[in-house]
Motif scaffolding. Structure first.
Motif, PDB file in Angstrom:
ATOM      1  N   PRO A   8       0.841  -1.201   0.000  1.00  0.00           N
ATOM      2  CA  PRO A   8       0.000   0.000   0.000  1.00  0.00           C
ATOM      3  C   PRO A   8       0.872   1.245   0.000  1.00  0.00           C
ATOM      4  N   SER A   9       0.353   2.293  -0.606  1.00  0.00           N
ATOM      5  CA  SER A   9       1.191   3.480  -0.758  1.00  0.00           C
ATOM      6  C   SER A   9       1.034   4.390   0.445  1.00  0.00           C
ATOM      7  N   LYS A  10       2.041   5.234   0.668  1.00  0.00           N
ATOM      8  CA  LYS A  10       1.956   6.194   1.757  1.00  0.00           C
ATOM      9  C   LYS A  10       1.214   7.423   1.254  1.00  0.00           C
ATOM     10  N   ARG A  27      -5.912  21.159 -10.298  1.00  0.00           N
ATOM     11  CA  ARG A  27      -4.476  21.177 -10.588  1.00  0.00           C
ATOM     12  C   ARG A  27      -3.672  20.487  -9.503  1.00  0.00           C
ATOM     13  N   TYR A  28      -4.098  20.646  -8.237  1.00  0.00           N
ATOM     14  CA  TYR A  28      -3.402  19.910  -7.177  1.00  0.00           C
ATOM     15  C   TYR A  28      -3.588  18.406  -7.355  1.00  0.00           C
ATOM     16  N   LEU A  29      -4.803  18.031  -7.758  1.00  0.00           N
ATOM     17  CA  LEU A  29      -5.050  16.607  -7.945  1.00  0.00           C
ATOM     18  C   LEU A  29      -4.260  16.055  -9.121  1.00  0.00           C
ATOM     19  N   SER A  30      -4.037  16.885 -10.147  1.00  0.00           N
ATOM     20  CA  SER A  30      -3.325  16.360 -11.311  1.00  0.00           C
ATOM     21  C   SER A  30      -1.860  16.109 -11.009  1.00  0.00           C
ATOM     22  N   LEU A  31      -1.327  16.736  -9.943  1.00  0.00           N
ATOM     23  CA  LEU A  31       0.035  16.409  -9.528  1.00  0.00           C
ATOM     24  C   LEU A  31       0.134  14.957  -9.116  1.00  0.00           C
ATOM     25  N   ARG A  32      -0.988  14.424  -8.652  1.00  0.00           N
ATOM     26  CA  ARG A  32      -1.010  13.063  -8.150  1.00  0.00           C
ATOM     27  C   ARG A  32      -1.624  12.125  -9.161  1.00  0.00           C
ATOM     28  N   ASN A  33      -1.878  12.610 -10.380  1.00  0.00           N
ATOM     29  CA  ASN A  33      -2.614  11.838 -11.393  1.00  0.00           C
ATOM     30  C   ASN A  33      -3.985  11.438 -10.909  1.00  0.00           C
ATOM     31  N   ALA A  34      -4.639  12.267 -10.107  1.00  0.00           N
ATOM     32  CA  ALA A  34      -5.949  11.899  -9.589  1.00  0.00           C
ATOM     33  C   ALA A  34      -7.032  12.854 -10.059  1.00  0.00           C
ATOM     34  N   ALA A  35      -6.708  13.738 -11.020  1.00  0.00           N
ATOM     35  CA  ALA A  35      -7.708  14.718 -11.445  1.00  0.00           C
ATOM     36  C   ALA A  35      -8.798  14.041 -12.259  1.00  0.00           C
ATOM     37  N   VAL A  36      -9.981  14.645 -12.233  1.00  0.00           N
ATOM     38  CA  VAL A  36     -11.106  14.110 -13.010  1.00  0.00           C
ATOM     39  C   VAL A  36     -10.933  14.591 -14.442  1.00  0.00           C
ATOM     40  N   VAL A  37     -10.734  13.655 -15.372  1.00  0.00           N
ATOM     41  CA  VAL A  37     -10.502  14.034 -16.764  1.00  0.00           C
ATOM     42  C   VAL A  37     -11.772  13.761 -17.558  1.00  0.00           C
ATOM     43  N   VAL A  54      11.504  14.051  -3.236  1.00  0.00           N
ATOM     44  CA  VAL A  54      11.711  13.880  -4.674  1.00  0.00           C
ATOM     45  C   VAL A  54      12.435  12.567  -4.980  1.00  0.00           C
ATOM     46  N   PRO A  55      13.586  12.247  -4.357  1.00  0.00           N
ATOM     47  CA  PRO A  55      14.178  10.947  -4.651  1.00  0.00           C
ATOM     48  C   PRO A  55      13.342   9.786  -4.120  1.00  0.00           C
ATOM     49  N   GLU A  56      12.439  10.067  -3.177  1.00  0.00           N
ATOM     50  CA  GLU A  56      11.544   9.042  -2.652  1.00  0.00           C
ATOM     51  C   GLU A  56      10.704   8.439  -3.768  1.00  0.00           C
ATOM     52  N   MET A  57      10.558   9.213  -4.838  1.00  0.00           N
ATOM     53  CA  MET A  57       9.732   8.753  -5.953  1.00  0.00           C
ATOM     54  C   MET A  57      10.287   7.481  -6.580  1.00  0.00           C
ATOM     55  N   ILE A  58      11.605   7.322  -6.553  1.00  0.00           N
ATOM     56  CA  ILE A  58      12.181   6.118  -7.159  1.00  0.00           C
ATOM     57  C   ILE A  58      11.827   4.898  -6.319  1.00  0.00           C
ATOM     58  N   PHE A  59      11.811   5.089  -4.991  1.00  0.00           N
ATOM     59  CA  PHE A  59      11.561   3.939  -4.140  1.00  0.00           C
ATOM     60  C   PHE A  59      10.087   3.614  -4.023  1.00  0.00           C
ATOM     61  N   CYS A  60       9.217   4.580  -4.289  1.00  0.00           N
ATOM     62  CA  CYS A  60       7.804   4.371  -4.047  1.00  0.00           C
ATOM     63  C   CYS A  60       6.974   5.202  -5.021  1.00  0.00           C
ATOM     64  N   PRO A  61       6.914   4.842  -6.312  1.00  0.00           N
ATOM     65  CA  PRO A  61       6.185   5.682  -7.261  1.00  0.00           C
ATOM     66  C   PRO A  61       4.693   5.709  -6.985  1.00  0.00           C
ATOM     67  N   ALA A  62       4.175   4.736  -6.250  1.00  0.00           N
ATOM     68  CA  ALA A  62       2.741   4.692  -6.020  1.00  0.00           C
ATOM     69  C   ALA A  62       2.281   5.851  -5.157  1.00  0.00           C
ATOM     70  N   ASP A  63       3.193   6.415  -4.343  1.00  0.00           N
ATOM     71  CA  ASP A  63       2.804   7.556  -3.517  1.00  0.00           C
ATOM     72  C   ASP A  63       2.400   8.723  -4.370  1.00  0.00           C
ATOM     73  N   LEU A  64       2.910   8.767  -5.599  1.00  0.00           N
ATOM     74  CA  LEU A  64       2.688   9.930  -6.438  1.00  0.00           C
ATOM     75  C   LEU A  64       1.822   9.610  -7.618  1.00  0.00           C
ATOM     76  N   GLY A  65       1.070   8.528  -7.541  1.00  0.00           N
ATOM     77  CA  GLY A  65       0.092   8.274  -8.579  1.00  0.00           C
ATOM     78  C   GLY A  65       0.595   7.433  -9.734  1.00  0.00           C
ATOM     79  N   MET A  66       1.883   7.059  -9.753  1.00  0.00           N
ATOM     80  CA  MET A  66       2.350   6.220 -10.860  1.00  0.00           C
ATOM     81  C   MET A  66       2.095   4.767 -10.524  1.00  0.00           C
ATOM     82  N   ASN A  67       1.545   4.024 -11.450  1.00  0.00           N
ATOM     83  CA  ASN A  67       1.139   2.674 -11.117  1.00  0.00           C
ATOM     84  C   ASN A  67       2.254   1.673 -11.371  1.00  0.00           C
TER      85      ASN A  67
END
Lengths: 124, 432
Positions: free
Chosen positions: A70-72, A112-122, B313-326
């Motif tokens: 699970p993600s943080k 725009r904040y949501l799109s930083l996380r790829n969670a914006a409604v498109v 920012v470097p945390e992204m390499i270890f855990c891309p899911a935190d930032l929406g990348m699947n």
């Protein structure tokens, strides 16, 4: 090529039997080199990797699979840990002061904040 | 006697030099840049000149997501590198080119055309990065280690465009075991640009400035929740807050960090890590007087602050899911790559993991990777991570070693063979 032709620096590109489009025809005299380069997505689509079903590795199937853990959750505004989610906008926040700010944001900024996380409604 | 030009064509930097040398002659950016004030496009090393205006530069790269899609642009850059920096004539030399893994055939054809027909090299050898890194590291191992006897290793290449984890056995990359993460230096710079633009000043066009800030200020944290907690403290208690001053064209043409010693303070925290031997904890309460002024952001001078972005920012390499990348993180990627190989190879691969590529230069990268990897690996396997001494030049050095081997000439494809047989038949010699 005869030595006279080579030394006169008129580079006539030779005709290769394995090529469908020869270099001379690709850039006829007077026309600048084409600016239309295919982007990687178009090249990959042309390759059509889905058609290869023999299981050999190619660009598409070596991609890392989704994570099993699970993600943080991080706050969208400040970056700290975010245990809370705003139900109206689904933005994550870390403490009540940030929550006050979120409720005052216009809708465009929220997306725009949501799109930083790829969670914006498109809407398509 | 023809000499060999070794060219490591990367998405971010080109490393070029002659075979047999210890260091590449040129390590220059692989792009064309045009400052907003002039109309002329400058290539590669002209971007590193001291008087180059670094603000609002538009950049064109021949690479897209790691693959060469624009041979014309690449030809211009190579002309500059080979003509002015290496100063050699292609028609009397062979070329050792390093290409990314899984290069599509269309791009291979375009590259062959560029090498043989436009530039006119005599012969060509195409190598891939992991096997060259393995070759270079293997030549430096002692002869009695398990890894040296087994001749295989797992190369983690964190480059500009993406990260590959590739198992290499006897200098031969196992294609089916390679796993790719679409994160690299470029993605990290873009993420830092977005964060800074949302939180302080809009810097979405300033790639080179943010690159510089990322290289000087970002690091990998070993314990993210604890560091986040520390980063929330105000004032002097916060060991992470740093200010980066933007260039203003008059007094300073390049940006700089406001106080570089402050930026390193996080290294001396007593957190139980053993990277900094013999250090005392810095007294944070005593000298609050003059230091107080340093902490205030001066709005006249266009600078911005970084606190938790430094390690998120470097945390992204270890855990891309935190930032929406699947996609999975780096540790999981390594596990998947190793498990794709034969079970007998697993213990050997875990014992010789080699880190290479510019994005591994963040402080504490190897430690954090080991901490993440150790719980995922069986207890009776040993996990040993080796960092290359110079990750940017590591692949080039392997290429130089290969080029100076005695039977290199017989492995190449010569121009006459290319003209007879064509690109596809010649490429089959190279196995990938």
């Amino acid at each position: 090529m005869e030595p006279e032709v080579v030394s006169s620096e008129m580079l006539l590109s030779p005709v290769f039997s394995f090529k469908k489009v020869q270099m001379g025809d690709k850039y006829p005299k007077g026309q600048a080199r084409g600016r239309h380069w295919k982007h990687l997505k178009q090249i990959l689509q042309a390759e059509n990797f889905q058609a290869y079903t023999n299981g050999r590795p190619n660009y598409l199937n070596i991609e890392a699979p989704p994570s099993a853990y699970p993600s943080k959750k991080f706050c969208d505004i400040t970056g700290f840990e975010a245990p809370y989610v705003d139900p109206r906008t689904t933005l994550r926040y870390a403490n009540p002061e940030i929550f006050k700010r979120i409720r005052m944001l216009p809708n465009e900024y929220v997306q725009r904040y949501l799109s930083l996380r790829n969670a914006a409604v498109v809407l398509r | 006697m023809s000499n060999v030009v070794v060219l490591d064509n990367g998405g971010g930097l080109i490393k070029a030099g002659f075979g047999g040398d210890r260091d590449p002659v040129a390590v220059v950016p692989n792009c064309l840049g045009r400052p907003s004030s002039s109309k002329k496009w400058l290539a590669a090393d002209q971007l590193l000149a001291a008087d180059f205006e670094i603000a609002a530069v538009s950049i064109r790269r021949p690479f897209d997501r790691g693959y060469l899609i624009n041979p014309d642009l690449q030809k211009e850059i190579w002309d500059r590198v080979i003509g002015s920096l290496l100063r050699t004539d292609p028609s009397t030399s062979s070329l050792l080119l390093v290409e990314p893994l899984f290069n599509p055939p269309a791009i291979q054809r375009a590259t062959d055309e560029l090498v043989f027909e436009d530039l006119g090299f005599q012969s060509l050898f195409v190598a891939d990065a992991p096997s060259l890194v393995h070759l270079y590291e293997a030549s430096r191992w002692t002869a009695d280690g398990l890894a040296a006897m087994a001749q295989c290793s797992l190369v983690v290449d964190c480059g500009f465009s993406f990260t590959h984890t590739a198992p290499v056995v006897q200098n031969f990359t196992l294609n089916y075991g390679v796993r790719r993460l679409d994160l690299g230096g470029k993605a990290l710079t873009n993420y830092l640009k977005e964060l800074v633009s949302y939180r302080s000043i809009n810097l979405m066009d300033e790639t080179l400035i943010i690159d510089d800030a990322k290289e000087k200020l970002c690091f990998v944290s070993l314990d993210v929740p604890k560091d986040l907690h520390l980063a929330r403290k105000p004032g002097r208690d916060n060991p992470f807050r740093c200010t980066y001053v933007l260039p203003d064209g008059i007094t300073n043409t390049r940006g700089f960090v406001k106080d570089i010693d402050e930026a390193r303070r996080f290294l001396y925290l007593p957190d139980g890590s053993s990277t900094t031997p013999g250090v005392q904890a810095v007294d944070s309460q005593e000298d609050a007087g003059p230091a107080g002024d340093r902490k205030r952001v001066d709005m006249n001078k266009s600078e911005f602050d970084l606190t938790n972005e430094r390690f998120l920012v470097p945390e992204m390499i270890f855990c891309p899911a935190d930032l929406g990348m699947n996609q999975a993180g780096l540790a999981e990627c390594i596990i998947k790559a190793v498990h794709a190989c034969h079970p007998y190879l697993h213990p050997v691969l875990f014992e010789s993991i080699i880190l290479t590529g510019g994005s591994t230069l963040f402080p504490r990268f190897a430690e954090r990777l080991e901490r993440e990897l150790r719980p995922l690996v069986r207890d009776d396997y040993r996990v040993k991570i080796t960092c290359q001494k110079d990750p940017i030049k590591g692949v080039w050095r392997g290429g130089s070693l290969l080029a100076s081997s005695p039977d290199f000439e017989s492995m190449c494809v010569t121009k006459s063979e290319y003209e007879e047989l064509g690109s596809a038949r010649c490429r089959r010699r190279f196995f990938h």
